[in-house]
Write an enzyme that holds these catalytic residues in place. Sequence first.
Site, PDB file in Angstrom:
ATOM      1  N   THR A  95       1.765  -4.242   4.403  1.00 60.26           N
ATOM      2  CA  THR A  95       1.589  -4.658   5.743  1.00 60.26           C
ATOM      3  C   THR A  95       1.041  -5.953   6.071  1.00 60.26           C
ATOM      4  O   THR A  95       1.140  -6.571   7.043  1.00 60.26           O
ATOM      5  CB  THR A  95       0.692  -3.540   6.533  1.00 60.26           C
ATOM      6  OG1 THR A  95      -0.620  -3.759   5.763  1.00 60.26           O
ATOM      7  CG2 THR A  95       1.408  -2.154   6.336  1.00 60.26           C
ATOM      8  N   ASP A  96       0.410  -6.513   4.992  1.00 65.77           N
ATOM      9  CA  ASP A  96      -0.296  -7.997   5.384  1.00 65.77           C
ATOM     10  C   ASP A  96       0.617  -8.865   5.757  1.00 65.77           C
ATOM     11  O   ASP A  96       0.052  -9.597   6.740  1.00 65.77           O
ATOM     12  CB  ASP A  96      -1.245  -8.371   4.158  1.00 65.77           C
ATOM     13  CG  ASP A  96      -2.350  -7.497   3.995  1.00 65.77           C
ATOM     14  OD1 ASP A  96      -2.564  -6.694   4.712  1.00 65.77           O
ATOM     15  OD2 ASP A  96      -3.162  -7.880   2.842  1.00 65.77           O
ATOM     16  N   THR A 135       0.845  -1.098   0.029  1.00 64.38           N
ATOM     17  CA  THR A 135      -0.014  -0.128   0.038  1.00 64.38           C
ATOM     18  C   THR A 135       0.655   1.307   0.151  1.00 64.38           C
ATOM     19  O   THR A 135       0.435   2.195  -0.693  1.00 64.38           O
ATOM     20  CB  THR A 135      -1.014  -0.022   1.190  1.00 64.38           C
ATOM     21  OG1 THR A 135      -1.728  -0.953   1.039  1.00 64.38           O
ATOM     22  CG2 THR A 135      -1.837   1.224   1.376  1.00 64.38           C
ATOM     23  N   LYS A 138       0.507  -7.632  12.621  1.00 66.17           N
ATOM     24  CA  LYS A 138      -0.696  -6.798  12.209  1.00 66.17           C
ATOM     25  C   LYS A 138      -2.095  -7.345  12.997  1.00 66.17           C
ATOM     26  O   LYS A 138      -2.607  -8.513  13.086  1.00 66.17           O
ATOM     27  CB  LYS A 138      -0.868  -6.965  10.713  1.00 66.17           C
ATOM     28  CG  LYS A 138      -1.963  -5.951   9.891  1.00 66.17           C
ATOM     29  CD  LYS A 138      -1.993  -5.961   8.632  1.00 66.17           C
ATOM     30  CE  LYS A 138      -2.942  -4.972   7.921  1.00 66.17           C
ATOM     31  NZ  LYS A 138      -2.974  -4.699   6.708  1.00 66.17           N
ATOM     32  N   GLU A 192      -1.307 -28.760  29.036  1.00 68.90           N
ATOM     33  CA  GLU A 192      -2.644 -29.334  28.892  1.00 68.90           C
ATOM     34  C   GLU A 192      -2.629 -30.649  27.808  1.00 68.90           C
ATOM     35  O   GLU A 192      -3.758 -31.335  27.854  1.00 68.90           O
ATOM     36  CB  GLU A 192      -3.563 -28.313  28.121  1.00 68.90           C
ATOM     37  CG  GLU A 192      -3.946 -27.200  29.242  1.00 68.90           C
ATOM     38  CD  GLU A 192      -4.745 -26.083  28.684  1.00 68.90           C
ATOM     39  OE1 GLU A 192      -5.552 -26.298  28.073  1.00 68.90           O
ATOM     40  OE2 GLU A 192      -4.294 -24.977  28.717  1.00 68.90           O
ATOM     41  N   TYR A 218      -8.003   0.874  -4.022  1.00 67.24           N
ATOM     42  CA  TYR A 218      -6.752   1.291  -4.563  1.00 67.24           C
ATOM     43  C   TYR A 218      -6.013   0.005  -5.120  1.00 67.24           C
ATOM     44  O   TYR A 218      -6.461  -1.233  -4.666  1.00 67.24           O
ATOM     45  CB  TYR A 218      -5.788   1.992  -3.530  1.00 67.24           C
ATOM     46  CG  TYR A 218      -5.379   1.245  -2.473  1.00 67.24           C
ATOM     47  CD1 TYR A 218      -6.289   1.000  -1.392  1.00 67.24           C
ATOM     48  CD2 TYR A 218      -4.123   0.618  -2.543  1.00 67.24           C
ATOM     49  CE1 TYR A 218      -5.890   0.065  -0.306  1.00 67.24           C
ATOM     50  CE2 TYR A 218      -3.804  -0.348  -1.513  1.00 67.24           C
ATOM     51  CZ  TYR A 218      -4.588  -0.432  -0.331  1.00 67.24           C
ATOM     52  OH  TYR A 218      -4.072  -1.319   0.655  1.00 67.24           O
TER      53      TYR A 218
HETATM   54  C1  SIN Z   1      -1.119  -3.116   2.813  1.00 66.87           C
HETATM   55  O1  SIN Z   1       0.083  -2.897   2.251  1.00 66.87           O
HETATM   56  O2  SIN Z   1      -1.330  -2.234   3.857  1.00 66.87           O
HETATM   57  C2  SIN Z   1      -2.007  -4.034   2.419  1.00 66.87           C
HETATM   58  C3  SIN Z   1      -1.679  -4.591   1.194  1.00 66.87           C
HETATM   59  C4  SIN Z   1      -0.306  -5.336   1.403  1.00 66.87           C
HETATM   60  O3  SIN Z   1       0.016  -6.193   2.152  1.00 66.87           O
HETATM   61  O4  SIN Z   1       0.539  -5.229   0.217  1.00 66.87           O
END
Ligand code: SIN
Length: 351
Positions: free
Chosen positions: A116-117, A37, A189, A308, A50
């Site tokens: 971020t994924d 992103t 995340k 457990e 996007y």
């Molecule tokens: C992001 O970057 O926040 C989402 C999409 C990705 O991980 O490329």
Amino acid sequence: MRKIQQILFAFLFILHVQGQVTKENKARIIILATGGTIAGSGESSTKSAYTAGKIPIDNLLNAVPEMYKYADIKGEQIAQIGSQDINIETWLKLSNRINQIFENNEADGIVVTHGTDTQEETAYFLSLTINSKKPVVLVGAMRPATAMSQDGNKNLLDAVMVASSPESKEIGVVTAMNEEIFAARDVTKTITTSTATFQSRNFGPIGLIYDGKVSYYYKTLRNPAKKFNIKGLKTLPLVEIVYGYADAKPSAIIAAQNDRAAGIVYAGMGNGNFNASAGKALENASKNGIIVCRSSRTGGGRVTLYNEVDDKALGFIVADDLNPQKARILLMLALTETKDKTIIQDMFFNY
Ligand code: SIN
């Protein structure tokens, strides 16, 4: 007149020397771009739709001229994808390139722009395979570069500050986003859309970035000097993640076995628990030589050995506090070296 000339000359000489010192003191930073992103482009500045990974590295660099105050910067495009499409091949390419940069002394620090994924997975993979303590700072954004109030430019500037800060000299792989620095092994995340999505549920951020200053508060002790050697590897052993839930059927475990997985990470309930039918299938997989690692779907805490669940009798190992997606990475890398469960369990308690 001669006196004035002498003073002027001395003044210019000092300026020249100062200029040289500043330049020499500037860290050499290479920014490796992979997409995400932070390089995302949308049709409108106010709508959320996007496409990730559209904007090339040169445009990202041009958008943040402030970075050059802190470092001499070069950019390289490693990939141009959304991080959902990051795969083992890209991890190997990225890690090999970073090792090469440090071996050739091409840079003092590296910034990796990344979606971020799966950023937490790439960060952990790099932390286990890069033979240097020099800073490698992963950074992303939650809003595309074309959005109003986009977060990418500020995050990128902060990441460059982290990578070039003398405080970061031996910090290794971290993520820097939303003015917080996290250790690669601990970050995850946590929210689908918030700019404060990166957290370490168990331990918090190790440092903060504010007003051009980088401050560290903690360091992880789980960062062993010995790294996995991935040079020459084309892929990694297959390790699947299977999710646990009420009334889960054993079909996903059996499918992993049929696909000849070398390992299964079970994202169990609570302290890595499973129901009777999943338990039977996992035991069967373990008897057939698959390394079964219990982790937790809870998102926090540790999965503990022999509490457990009778791991000894069932032949299972535990992920300790690694979440399932990170446990998979450690298990894949561990399996490049050994199938010995005791050694692998030891890695989970130390890496
Ligand atoms: C992001 O970057 O926040 C989402 C999409 C990705 O991980 O490329």
